[in-house]
Design a protein around this motif. Structure first.
Motif: not given
Length: 222
Positions: A46, A48, A95, A97, A110, A112, A165-166, A168-171
């Protein structure tokens, strides 16, 4: 010249598509040029990039009224409070990604925001005015999409809504759908583009559509 730089100067093997190794090398070159970026060698890798964007619509009317009341009360106790009043323009940290889509084999971004924003405010914050009509539809750079977990009460008029969802983060995260990225990369006439230049071309197309611009000063670095 190091082996890393020799590899980065190679042409993309199957333009507009990237292998994971090519993606990582392309991101390494961009990361070396952008001071607000970092490369995470996770699964998947990733890139960022963090930006602070000016927003005049972070707080809704009720919250703004409460904030003004709080400031007025604070001023009664602090003669210097006037210099600490919040400005009408507030900065939001976004942010970005960038990951390699395993199915489309092109970069996908992605996003946020901190503090979190409703759909309509986020759209107006990151999408430049001249891109907004295309982004409301599935334009050449693909529709701006976002998860509905945190925004289910928001109207879907700004862009398509997907459960996404992201990786890597699942958010929940906003993202630019990569379905048209390959066609757009080909349309730029960038045949034979080198690995080290691929992400710069991508940033100029997809990144620019969501406020992720790269300045000439950044490009002269490294």
């Amino acid at each position: 010249m190091t082996g890393r730089h020799l590899c980065a100067m190679k042409k993309v093997s199957a333009l507009p598509y990237l292998t994971e190794d090519e993606f990582v090398k392309a991101c390494e070159d961009v990361q070396a040029r952008l001071p607000d970026s970092a490369l995470f060698a996770g699964e998947p890798p990733c890139l960022r990039i963090t930006r602070r964007l000016a927003s005049a619509c972070v707080a809704d009317a009720d919250h703004q009224e409460q904030l003004e009341t709080h400031v007025e009360a604070f001023e009664d106790d602090d003669e210097e409070a006037i210099v600490k009043q919040p400005q009408s323009e507030t900065f939001v940290t976004v942010q970005y990604d960038v990951l390699l889509s395993p199915s489309y084999r092109v970069p996908v971004v992605y996003m946020t925001a901190s503090p979190p924003l409703p759909v309509s405010h986020f759209f107006d914050l990151v999408v430049p005015h001249h891109f907004q009509d295309a982004m409301r539809e599935t334009g050449v750079m693909g529709a701006l999409s976002m998860t509905v977990i945190a925004y289910a009460a928001e109207p879907a008029s700004r862009a398509d809504l997907y459960w996404q969802d992201h990786p890597n983060t699942g958010m929940p995260a906003y993202f630019v759908h990569p379905c048209r990225t390959a066609d757009t990369m080909c349309a730029t006439g960038a045949a034979g583009v080198q690995i080290q230049d691929y992400m710069l071309v991508w940033l100029g197309i997809v990144g620019a559509s969501v406020g992720l611009n790269v300045s000439s000063t950044d490009l002269r670095r490294a």
